[in-house]
Write a protein that holds these residues in place. Structure first.
Motif, PDB file in Angstrom:
ATOM      1  N   UNK A  11       0.841  -1.203   0.000  1.00 59.00           N
ATOM      2  CA  UNK A  11       0.000   0.000   0.000  1.00 59.00           C
ATOM      3  C   UNK A  11       0.873   1.249   0.000  1.00 59.00           C
ATOM      4  N   UNK A  12       0.361   2.319  -0.607  1.00 57.39           N
ATOM      5  CA  UNK A  12       1.134   3.562  -0.661  1.00 57.39           C
ATOM      6  C   UNK A  12       1.041   4.358   0.635  1.00 57.39           C
ATOM      7  N   UNK A  13       0.055   4.050   1.476  1.00 61.63           N
ATOM      8  CA  UNK A  13      -0.158   4.832   2.688  1.00 61.63           C
ATOM      9  C   UNK A  13       0.373   4.178   3.955  1.00 61.63           C
ATOM     10  N   UNK A  14       1.010   3.017   3.822  1.00 66.48           N
ATOM     11  CA  UNK A  14       1.559   2.302   4.979  1.00 66.48           C
ATOM     12  C   UNK A  14       2.983   1.873   4.641  1.00 66.48           C
ATOM     13  N   UNK A  15       3.926   2.197   5.504  1.00 67.27           N
ATOM     14  CA  UNK A  15       5.292   1.709   5.305  1.00 67.27           C
ATOM     15  C   UNK A  15       5.377   0.328   5.938  1.00 67.27           C
ATOM     16  N   UNK A  31      -0.015   3.371  -7.191  1.00 67.93           N
ATOM     17  CA  UNK A  31       0.997   4.435  -7.113  1.00 67.93           C
ATOM     18  C   UNK A  31       0.677   5.643  -7.993  1.00 67.93           C
ATOM     19  N   UNK A  32      -0.452   5.617  -8.695  1.00 67.93           N
ATOM     20  CA  UNK A  32      -0.871   6.792  -9.463  1.00 67.93           C
ATOM     21  C   UNK A  32      -1.222   7.947  -8.524  1.00 67.93           C
ATOM     22  N   UNK A  33      -1.574   7.616  -7.281  1.00 68.95           N
ATOM     23  CA  UNK A  33      -1.900   8.651  -6.287  1.00 68.95           C
ATOM     24  C   UNK A  33      -0.616   9.255  -5.734  1.00 68.95           C
ATOM     25  N   UNK A  34      -0.677  10.497  -5.261  1.00 69.61           N
ATOM     26  CA  UNK A  34       0.510  11.082  -4.612  1.00 69.61           C
ATOM     27  C   UNK A  34       0.905  10.232  -3.397  1.00 69.61           C
ATOM     28  N   UNK A  35       2.197  10.001  -3.244  1.00 70.43           N
ATOM     29  CA  UNK A  35       2.683   9.176  -2.135  1.00 70.43           C
ATOM     30  C   UNK A  35       4.134   9.516  -1.837  1.00 70.43           C
ATOM     31  N   UNK A  36       4.544   9.134  -0.646  1.00 68.87           N
ATOM     32  CA  UNK A  36       5.923   9.326  -0.215  1.00 68.87           C
ATOM     33  C   UNK A  36       6.819   8.360  -1.001  1.00 68.87           C
ATOM     34  N   UNK A  37       7.945   8.842  -1.476  1.00 71.75           N
ATOM     35  CA  UNK A  37       8.887   7.991  -2.200  1.00 71.75           C
ATOM     36  C   UNK A  37       9.675   7.160  -1.196  1.00 71.75           C
ATOM     37  N   UNK A  49      -2.353  -0.261 -15.250  1.00 72.45           N
ATOM     38  CA  UNK A  49      -3.739   0.128 -14.952  1.00 72.45           C
ATOM     39  C   UNK A  49      -3.815   0.626 -13.506  1.00 72.45           C
ATOM     40  N   UNK A  50      -2.785   1.302 -13.065  1.00 78.44           N
ATOM     41  CA  UNK A  50      -2.689   1.757 -11.686  1.00 78.44           C
ATOM     42  C   UNK A  50      -3.931   2.523 -11.235  1.00 78.44           C
ATOM     43  N   UNK A  51      -4.494   3.344 -12.118  1.00 80.69           N
ATOM     44  CA  UNK A  51      -5.666   4.142 -11.745  1.00 80.69           C
ATOM     45  C   UNK A  51      -6.905   3.283 -11.480  1.00 80.69           C
TER      46      UNK A  51
END
Length: 197
Positions: A11-15, A31-37, A49-51
């Motif tokens: 998930x992009x919102x959990x490390x 990962x199409x959404x803004x996220x921490x690198x 098809x990330x979106x």
């Protein structure tokens, strides 16, 4: 040596913990959404098809793998749902899932996830590896006493899948790949469920 890649959807919102084993390839899902690198490849690169992630979850990673990766053996798992690669058995829920508070280096070792040689040997010994099926009658629908009859019933009653979508899936399989139609019926009518990997 065979090229084995087990892709892990993160998930992009959990490390979340990344298993330190080169057989596991960590991919950011949605990962199409803004996220921490955090230094992981995103499912929004290459042909993707990330979106569609809000609708297909980790299947966007599976699509990305299909279109962008080469391997002799492919695997896909979720950042918190791994197969165990040890011969040991562990206490499990009636649904056959082994509960673990968190995944870390200690628990990764416990389930054989750090053992490259063992996973390599195990993986190359089989055409397909899947989780042990769990009996659908062991699943109790939340906030009710309803016990599902088969996999189709389980999917619908848990509210994750609409019946109309299952009907559409069955129709598409019958029209486009009729050789798979009986397998689809068998799966949905089964009294055991294989999921989550």
């Amino acid at each position: 040596m065979k090229n084995i890649k087990i892709f892990v959807s993160h998930r992009i919102d959990i490390e979340s913990f990344q298993v330190p084993n080169q057989l596991f390839v960590n991919i950011l899902c949605g990962a199409f959404r803004p996220h921490k690198d955090i230094g992981l490849i995103g499912d929004n690169t290459g042909d993707n098809i990330s979106e569609q992630q809000p609708f297909f979850s980790e299947l966007t990673v599976q699509y990305w793998v299909w279109k962008n990766q080469e391997a002799d053996y492919y695997g896909l798992c979720h950042y918190r749902r791994y197969l165990s690669f040890t011969k040991k058995t562990f206490p499990s829920y009636p649904t056959k899932f082994v509960p673990e508070y968190s995944l870390n280096k200690l628990t990764a070792r416990k389930y054989g996830l750090l053992d490259f040689d063992n996973i390599y040997k195990f993986t190359t010994s089989y055409d397909c590896i899947a989780a042990e099926p769990s009996p659908v009658k062991k699943w109790i629908v939340p906030h009710s006493n309803y016990i599902p009859e088969n996999t189709r019933d389980l999917w619908i009653k848990f509210g994750n899948v609409y019946e109309k979508d299952i009907v559409l899936l069955e129709k598409n399989i019958l029209e486009k790949n009729p050789d798979y139609s009986n397998a689809c019926k068998t799966y949905f009518n089964a009294d055991s469920y294989t999921g989550f990997n």
